[in-house]
Design a protein around this motif. Sequence first.
Motif, mmCIF file in Angstrom:
data_model
loop_
_atom_site.group_PDB
_atom_site.id
_atom_site.type_symbol
_atom_site.label_atom_id
_atom_site.label_comp_id
_atom_site.label_asym_id
_atom_site.label_seq_id
_atom_site.Cartn_x
_atom_site.Cartn_y
_atom_site.Cartn_z
ATOM 1 N N ARG A 1 0.560 60.592 -19.874
ATOM 2 C CA ARG A 1 0.996 59.535 -20.798
ATOM 3 C C ARG A 1 -0.053 59.279 -21.882
ATOM 4 O O ARG A 1 -1.229 59.617 -21.726
ATOM 5 C CB ARG A 1 1.293 58.247 -20.030
ATOM 6 N N LEU B 1 9.923 55.591 -24.673
ATOM 7 C CA LEU B 1 9.673 55.118 -23.318
ATOM 8 C C LEU B 1 10.961 55.201 -22.507
ATOM 9 O O LEU B 1 12.057 55.082 -23.062
ATOM 10 C CB LEU B 1 9.169 53.682 -23.351
ATOM 11 N N GLU C 1 7.202 58.156 -20.220
ATOM 12 C CA GLU C 1 7.476 58.569 -21.593
ATOM 13 C C GLU C 1 8.219 59.893 -21.583
ATOM 14 O O GLU C 1 7.992 60.730 -20.712
ATOM 15 C CB GLU C 1 6.144 58.741 -22.343
#
Length: 115
Positions: A12, A29, A57
């Motif tokens: 991430r 997201l 994500e």
Amino acid sequence: MQQLVFVYGTLRQGESNHHYLAGAEFLGLYETPPEYALYDLGAYPAVISGHQVIFGEVYLIDDQILTGLDALEDVPVEYRREQIATSFGDAWIYLYQDAAKLDLLISSGDWCQRL
């Protein structure tokens, strides 16, 4: 070929392995359905089947990036890759293979909020 990947841990933004996604397009997201469980293995997380929402994500990646991610995740030894439906389309997710090694649940479902 372009594919999607859902990342929930060190890949991430702002995390230690995000550089593996250099050249990937961040799509947004995503929160999974409550079908998983997130565990802390110390330096990185593990996801298995469960009853928890996982936060992460979604990225658009190419085959070269996917090959690098598979090597990082030690597919098919430590992790396996499966597809999940996301709001961006079907995406790969890396699932941990050895649930017996897991004991520290991240109850929030968010690796970035684990501390």
